[in-house]
Design an enzyme around this catalytic site. Structure first.
Site, PDB file in Angstrom:
ATOM      1  N   HIS A   1      68.334 -25.713 -40.357  1.00 27.96           N
ATOM      2  CA  HIS A   1      69.765 -25.913 -40.130  1.00 27.96           C
ATOM      3  C   HIS A   1      70.479 -24.659 -40.655  1.00 27.96           C
ATOM      4  CE1 HIS A   1      73.763 -27.727 -40.867  1.00 27.96           C
ATOM      5  NE2 HIS A   1      73.398 -28.707 -40.057  1.00 27.96           N
TER       6      HIS A   1
ATOM      7  N   ASP B   1      65.141 -28.903 -48.180  1.00 27.61           N
ATOM      8  CA  ASP B   1      66.355 -29.437 -47.573  1.00 27.61           C
ATOM      9  C   ASP B   1      66.016 -30.848 -47.086  1.00 27.61           C
ATOM     10  OD1 ASP B   1      68.268 -30.297 -45.814  1.00 27.61           O
ATOM     11  OD2 ASP B   1      68.390 -28.437 -44.664  1.00 27.61           O
TER      12      ASP B   1
ATOM     13  N   GLN C   1      67.968 -34.754 -43.829  1.00 25.55           N
ATOM     14  CA  GLN C   1      67.549 -35.770 -42.850  1.00 25.55           C
ATOM     15  C   GLN C   1      66.470 -36.688 -43.404  1.00 25.55           C
ATOM     16  OE1 GLN C   1      69.088 -36.370 -40.065  1.00 25.55           O
ATOM     17  NE2 GLN C   1      70.390 -34.566 -40.134  1.00 25.55           N
TER      18      GLN C   1
ATOM     19  N   LYS D   1      74.859 -38.866 -44.793  1.00 26.81           N
ATOM     20  CA  LYS D   1      73.801 -39.099 -43.789  1.00 26.81           C
ATOM     21  C   LYS D   1      72.939 -40.296 -44.182  1.00 26.81           C
ATOM     22  CE  LYS D   1      73.557 -34.218 -42.560  1.00 26.81           C
ATOM     23  NZ  LYS D   1      74.206 -34.161 -41.248  1.00 26.81           N
TER      24      LYS D   1
HETATM   25  N1  PLP Z   1      70.271 -29.631 -43.393  1.00 26.61           N
HETATM   26  C1  PLP Z   1      70.007 -30.446 -42.383  1.00 26.61           C
HETATM   27  C2  PLP Z   1      68.595 -30.619 -41.919  1.00 26.61           C
HETATM   28  C3  PLP Z   1      71.040 -31.142 -41.747  1.00 26.61           C
HETATM   29  O1  PLP Z   1      70.782 -31.963 -40.734  1.00 26.61           O
HETATM   30  C4  PLP Z   1      72.368 -30.955 -42.214  1.00 26.61           C
HETATM   31  C5  PLP Z   1      73.491 -31.632 -41.541  1.00 26.61           C
HETATM   32  O2  PLP Z   1      73.445 -31.910 -40.367  1.00 26.61           O
HETATM   33  C6  PLP Z   1      72.579 -30.112 -43.289  1.00 26.61           C
HETATM   34  C7  PLP Z   1      71.521 -29.458 -43.855  1.00 26.61           C
HETATM   35  C8  PLP Z   1      73.958 -29.888 -43.840  1.00 26.61           C
HETATM   36  O3  PLP Z   1      74.443 -31.053 -44.414  1.00 26.61           O
HETATM   37  P1  PLP Z   1      75.971 -31.150 -44.894  1.00 26.61           P
HETATM   38  O4  PLP Z   1      76.800 -30.729 -43.709  1.00 26.61           O
HETATM   39  O5  PLP Z   1      76.148 -32.578 -45.254  1.00 26.61           O
HETATM   40  O6  PLP Z   1      76.134 -30.219 -46.037  1.00 26.61           O
END
Ligand code: PLP
Length: 415
Positions: free
Chosen positions: A131, A208, A211, A234
């Site tokens: 991401h 990370d 998900q 999430k």
């Molecule tokens: N990492 C992954 C795999 C994600 O799916 C997301 C959000 O979609 C994030 C990081 C970022 O999360 P946030 O926007 O809640 O900081």
């Protein structure tokens, strides 16, 4: 009228859906089918009510006053930290930092730990499926430090190429950061193996888990990861709150990320002594209600049970895969052997945006585009975007039938 409900047997979905008022509404005259859970999940009443309860009963600043309300708010805030500790199976609450979300957590690690660990000519490894939140902070750090950022390649099924990963590691590698579950491909990565390989070279690993948190049991001790970050919103919790786990030895050695109130032990005109863990990393008035309500989200997941959640979501994924195959002409992006309930696809010959907006007219909320993984979609898979349906525990096979009906209509319209 609500979308038709067929129970998954493992969890009484019909009963569970009563806890999610938002799912009762109609969109564009159709029952709402919410399949954008990887972007943010809907919230159960226990979470919604916890927000009101906090503001109606104990709203006060934490760690400051000796008055009763402040003590109650502090106690609730710290109770929630303990729930987060137990949720990830960390050794101590000193290792649990409340942050804004995954992005904030990774920025903290990159700015503080990354800054002290990575130097000129060093290398950092991430993967092609990250991401943007787990890519841009490392790009920025490497640019500042004149270091190199390397990407573990992804195969056509959407799996990390582990042999290539092994051969990328050398004495210049100072840090590895990888996604547990890809938000775009649904791939569950072999993070335990990655950590074992990295640690055999004394390289710390960031996970990370944005998900992973709603789908899998997180266990930082079993994984032995050095850091892990995830977001409340999430996993059925509120926006603006997330958890950063860090091994105590790292957090102790790291400089603060932000400076101000709360993160200090004592301040004079000449110098400042920083606070103990985890407060050293929580400058300013934190998201008190968010942190407390996040505890209600943890309770919600733990009451359902990780295994039940996983099994019921896998049934949904299987149902979608079977229907997509039956319909034909649908290309699934991300066919890893180990997958979770995310299905990215393209109706052959139809632009993902067209598919997404027609589904929206039918009351079906899916995500279209790059899903914050632009390099993966555009450079690795050479696609203009995908349509992504991501399922949560309250979704039903009946809703997936509606998606399949919608896709059949789209095929008739365009082909
Ligand atoms: N990492 C992954 C795999 C994600 O799916 C997301 C959000 O979609 C994030 C990081 C970022 O999360 P946030 O926007 O809640 O900081």
């Amino acid at each position: 009228m609500e979308a038709p409900v067929k129970n998954t047997e493992l969890i009484d979905t019909a009963k569970l859906r009563e806890e999610f008022p938002i799912l009762r509404q109609k969109l564009n005259g159709k029952p709402l089918v919410y399949f954008d859970n990887a972007a943010t999940s809907q919230k159960p009443l226990s979470v919604i009510n916890a927000v009101t309860e906090y503001y109606e009963t104990i709203n006060s600043n934490v760690h400051r006053g000796i008055h009763t309300l402040s003590e109650k708010a502090t106690e609730a805030y710290e109770n929630s930290r303990e729930k987060a500790r137990s949720f990830v199976n960390a050794e101590s609450t000193n290792e649990i930092v409340f942050v804004k979300g995954t992005t904030d957590g990774i920025n903290l690690i990159a700015s503080s730990f990354g800054n002290m660990t990575v130097g000129e000519g060093d290398e950092v490894i991430i993967s092609e499926m990250e991401h943007h939140s787990n890519m841009v902070p490392w790009q920025n750090l490497c640019r500042q430090k004149n270091a190199e950022l390397k990407y573990i390649p992804v195969n056509d099924d959407g799996e990390l190429m582990m042999d290539e990963f092994r051969s990328m590691i050398n004495e210049k590698t100072k840090l590895i950061s990888v996604v547990y579950i890809s938000n775009t491909l649904g791939t569950v990565n072999p993070v335990k193996e990655i950590i074992e390989i990295a640690h055999s070279h004394n390289i710390p690993v960031v996970i990370d888990a944005a998900q992973a948190a709603p789908h899998l049991k997180l266990d930082v001790k079993d994984l032995d990861c050095d850091f892990m970050a995830f977001s409340g919103h999430k996993m059925y919790g509120p926006t603006g709150i997330g958890i950063l786990y860090g091994k105590e030895k790292h957090l102790e050695a790291m400089p603060p990320y932000q400076f101000g109130g709360e993160m200090i032990k004592s301040v004079s005109f000449d110098k400042t002594e920083f606070n103990i863990l985890p407060y050293k990393f929580e400058a300013g008035t934190p998201n008190i209600s968010g942190a407390i309500v996040q505890g209600a989200a943890v309770d919600f997941i733990e009451k359902l049970g990780h295994e039940n959640i996983h099994n019921s979501e896998m049934k949904l994924l299987e149902h979608a895969n079977n229907l997509f195959e039956e319909i034909g002409g649908i290309r699934i992006i991300g066919t890893a052997k180990n997958k979770t309930s995310v299905i990215s696809f393209i109706v052959e010959g139809v632009h993902p945006y067209d598919t997404g907006s027609i589904l929206d007219n039918l009351g079906i909320a899916v995500r279209t585009g790059f899903h914050c993984t632009q390099p993966l979609i555009e450079q690795r898979y050479k696609l203009p975007g995908t349509v992504r349906a991501s399922f949560a525990v309250y979704n039903t096979t009946g809703e997936i039938d509606l998606l399949a009906d919608g896709l059949k209509k789209i095929k008739k319209m365009f082909l």
